[in-house]
Design a protein around this motif. Structure first.
Motif, mmCIF file in Angstrom:
data_model
loop_
_atom_site.group_PDB
_atom_site.id
_atom_site.type_symbol
_atom_site.label_atom_id
_atom_site.label_comp_id
_atom_site.label_asym_id
_atom_site.label_seq_id
_atom_site.Cartn_x
_atom_site.Cartn_y
_atom_site.Cartn_z
ATOM 1 N N VAL A 187 178.104 114.144 29.749
ATOM 2 C CA VAL A 187 177.409 115.235 30.250
ATOM 3 C C VAL A 187 177.563 116.261 29.227
ATOM 4 N N PHE A 202 181.405 109.429 43.556
ATOM 5 C CA PHE A 202 181.342 110.583 42.564
ATOM 6 C C PHE A 202 180.568 110.124 41.401
ATOM 7 N N VAL A 203 181.155 108.811 40.940
ATOM 8 C CA VAL A 203 180.369 108.091 39.541
ATOM 9 C C VAL A 203 178.780 108.031 39.706
ATOM 10 N N LEU A 257 190.897 106.212 37.158
ATOM 11 C CA LEU A 257 190.040 107.420 37.353
ATOM 12 C C LEU A 257 189.917 108.407 36.482
ATOM 13 N N GLU A 311 177.220 111.501 39.594
ATOM 14 C CA GLU A 311 177.311 111.902 37.915
ATOM 15 C C GLU A 311 176.059 111.007 37.283
ATOM 16 N N VAL A 339 182.472 110.291 31.864
ATOM 17 C CA VAL A 339 181.686 110.830 32.489
ATOM 18 C C VAL A 339 181.422 112.238 31.860
ATOM 19 N N THR A 352 187.703 107.033 33.752
ATOM 20 C CA THR A 352 186.327 107.322 34.000
ATOM 21 C C THR A 352 185.523 108.594 33.890
ATOM 22 N N PHE A 389 185.431 107.479 45.198
ATOM 23 C CA PHE A 389 185.229 107.815 43.656
ATOM 24 C C PHE A 389 183.765 107.189 43.251
#
Lengths: 615, 114
Positions: free
Chosen positions: B86, A142-143, B75, A146, B82, B78, A139
């Protein structure tokens, strides 16, 4: 201080630097901002070099915030580096330092009140890339993925007043984000199956399950984001659009190391998570990914040869080389991995140097159009020499590191895919040849002036906004010094046997999932496989020379071929034209610049991958 | 656990992708991206759901209380951060596209091709 403590610092240092620059940039003079950015980038290089030396041939593992595993279970987040991951982070940091020095005097005037924005964004980008290379948690990956993505979109559209960059950045952002969300869906499925997020922990939890549809779907989803980042066909459409519009210093980072991080991520995730006894079988993955790599390499080479927009040409050459990297990684042997590691390190130097030299052309002439610049680069002998040398190195001229990496990978492929050598030779010759052709035309004024009009779709590269607006000034010294140094590092990768040796041992670590899992759990074991041989071989040198000569011949044929009047030439020309109509033109039409088309291709790619992996 | 939340997540994702493929407006496309992303929230929360579970918050209940999985909630949080970053960035770019090109129709924005 323990060596492992340097791991979080590698991410924290550039993050803090970005903050310092944003705040300090408001009242510091420009010289001080540039100096601050350089010092900060150098600190991260020092940190990672120390980490590289201290880690040796083992692993460095750091549980953040002291959340150590208890009885084999942990909810903490782990950073785990071996010399492949740390080496890639070190490569990133070095390239970032080079880019910051290169752009000292690059932009004419930074935006008022925000002098520190550009170097701050570059440092944020570095934090994302280093974190991605060093993380041991899916995970977290993934962060960081990004983080580097979002900063890359912003950097691509940095010249926000020009029309094209904002458009390229928008496409880049949307396509990459879809990929990232696919990855997150896959991570969610893996968590549902195993209840773990660490790479090693998911890997060991999957061992107890028999492989089923859910695991395959999760694999495909996780891979999608990484393959989009790696610009593997048919996920590659964003790359040329983003690279042709991004500021030159940003291109050096995008092409040099960000795209390669996608391949690294795919390999890391496969080895640590899915390569176990009940995972995705090796032969299955090898066939699928070697095929994808070869397809990517060929598409990249054909499209690279067709371009007259220099940055777009270099972008497609990156697509071609990434295909080769993917094919080499997908051999799933230590030797293939070692070859790719060498190739990536050397390619980063060469590609960044080529982009840097293109930036000099853009500075002088406000154009990156091969045809429009015909003969106009004669006043830049040094830049011309470096561009030519870069083209030769791209084609694989010994003793550049690109030649060594290519030779080692070809040798590794001999057993299972003997024809792969031919692909390596053709692709590196076509990409190197395109660069040599442009170099001869621009810096030497060779051959007749090419015809101006092409009937099909094309991006010319004329009428670019120069990124700096004073053509009377001298070329800033860093803009020539940095590409020269980068070419030298690429040469060093080829001629320093110690570096190749340590990458060979690192590749052995990288391809051993048991050693990785044990290191994360805190007890190091030595990998079982033998250290691959990564020296120069006669056969490798011969193949490298062959691709260099082929590149030179291709370039010569493109420049002087049309003027020749032999008897067979008419037939040859007609055959070439027919091939152009039936193969090249449809391929170029696919690169339509249309967002909807690119998203459709992404979906097609996921569907294909699902079909192939489920078969 | 039923398969329904997973199907719902897949459906939302595909709806977002379909919107992006057929979009005639860059702002709309960014909105569709946010739709596609919200499928990840559904999936993550579904993964951590336990029937009869309450919020993972132990200040006023005993430690034996049955709760839903707090990890996926972290999760998802987060993921929201994110996604917001974006989306904001892309909308800013879309605005700039409108200023420089006079249009946000992807069909008209094909300056980069071949």
């Amino acid at each position: 201080m323990r060596t492992a403590d340097l791991l979080p610092l590698a991410v924290a240092v550039p993050l803090l630097g970005a903050v310092a620059l944003v705040i300090g940039g408001r009242w510091l003079p420009r010289v001080a901002t540039d100096a601050l950015a350089t010092v900060w980038a150098a600190m991260d290089v020092a940190d990672l070099a120390w980490l590289w030396a201290g880690t040796g041939d083992g692993h460095s593992v750091s549980w953040l915030g002291g959340w150590y595993p208890r009885r084999g279970e942990s909810v903490g987040i782990v950073l785990a580096g071996d010399r492949i991951g740390i080496g890639l982070a070190l490569l990133t940091a070095t390239l970032v330092l080079a880019v910051i020095v290169y752009s000292w005097r690059y932009f004419e005037e930074p935006p008022a009140q925000h002098a520190g924005t550009f170097p701050a964004l570059i440092l944020l980008f570095e934090a994302g890339m280093c974190g991605f290379a060093l993380t041991g948690d899916l995970f977290d990956a993934f962060v960081f993925f990004e983080l580097m993505g979002a900063v890359a979109y912003a950097l691509t559209g940095y010249r926000i007043e020009d029309p094209r960059p904002v458009q390229g950045a928008l496409i880049f952002g949307i396509v990459n984000s879809i990929g990232a969300y696919c990855s997150l869906l896959g991570i969610g499925l893996l968590y549902a199956r195993t209840g773990e997020l660490g790479l090693a922990q998911i890997g060991s939890a999957l061992q107890t399950h028999r492989a089923d549809a859910l695991e395959v779907v999760a694999f495909v989803f996780v891979m999608t984001g990484l393959l989009v980042k790696a610009a593997v066909v048919p996920f590659h459409f964003w790359l040329p659009d983003a690279h042709s519009v991004a500021p030159t210093p940003v291109c050096m980072l995008l092409s040099g190391v960000m795209v390669e991080l996608g391949v690294y991520g795919a390999a890391r995730v496969y080895w640590t998570v899915f390569s176990g006894p009940h995972g995705i079988p090796h032969p299955h993955l090898r066939t699928a990914f070697v095929a994808a790599g070869v397809l990517t390499a060929l598409v990249g080479a054909v499209m690279c040869w067709q371009q007259r927009h220099l940055k777009r040409m270099l972008a497609f050459s990156t697509v071609g080389h990434v295909g080769l990297f993917l094919a080499g990684m997908a051999l799933l042997t230590p030797a293939g991995t070692a070859g790719v590691a060498l190739y990536v390190a050397a390619h980063a130097g060469v590609k960044a140097a080529l982009f840097g030299t293109t930036g000099v052309l853009l500075d002088r002439h406000g154009s990156v159009d091969e045809h429009g610049l015909h003969g106009r680069g004669r006043d830049l002998p040094l830049a011309g020499a470096m561009f030519t040398l870069g083209g030769l190195a791209l084609a694989g001229l010994p003793p550049f590191g690109t030649a060594l990496g290519k030779a080692v990978t070809e040798h590794a492929a001999e057993g299972r895919f003997p024809w792969l050598s031919a692909v390596f030779v053709v692709v590196s010759a076509a990409t190197g040849g395109a660069v040599l052709r442009a170099a001869a035309r621009i810096f030497g004024g060779a051959g007749p002036r090419p015809q101006e009009h092409y009937a099909g779709p094309e991006t010319t590269g004329s009428g670019e906004e120069p990124e700096i607006r004073d053509p009377q000034r001298r070329i800033p010294a860093p803009m020539l010094a940095v590409p020269a140094i980068l070419l030298c590092t690429s040469l060093a990768v080829g001629v320093l046997p110690a570096l190749a040796g340590s990458l060979a041992r690192a590749a052995r670590q990288f391809t051993d999932r048991t050693a990785y899992a044990a290191a994360v759990q805190g007890h190091a074991i030595a990998p079982a496989a033998a250290v691959p041989d990564v020296g120069w071989s006669t056969e490798g040198v011969a193949l490298a020379l062959a691709s260099t000569v082929l590149a030179a011949l291709l370039a010569a044929a493109a420049i002087w071929g049309p003027a020749l009047a032999w008897r067979g030439m008419g037939t040859a020309r007609a055959a070439l034209r027919a091939a152009g109509r039936s193969v090249v033109l449809p391929l170029r039409r696919l690169h339509s610049g249309h967002l909807g088309d690119y998203v459709s291709w992404l979906v097609v790619g996921v569907a294909l991958l699902l079909l192939v992996m489920a078969a | 656990m039923t398969i329904l939340p997973f199907l719902a997540a897949g459906w939302i994702f595909l709806a977002g992708v379909h919107g992006m493929v057929t979009s005639r407006n860059a702002i709309h496309a960014v909105g569709c991206l946010a739709v596609a992303q919200s499928s990840t929230y559904v999936l993550l929360l579904a993964v951590g759901f336990r029937r009869g579970g309450t919020a993972p918050y132990f200040s006023d209940t005993s430690l034996r209380t049955r709760v839903v999985d707090p990890v996926v909630q972290a999760l998802a949080l987060t993921d929201v951060v994110v996604g917001a970053t974006v989306t904001a960035l892309l909308l800013g770019l879309a605005m700039q596209v409108r200023k420089r090109h006079g249009t946000v129709d992807p069909d008209a924005l094909t300056g980069l091709k071949g």
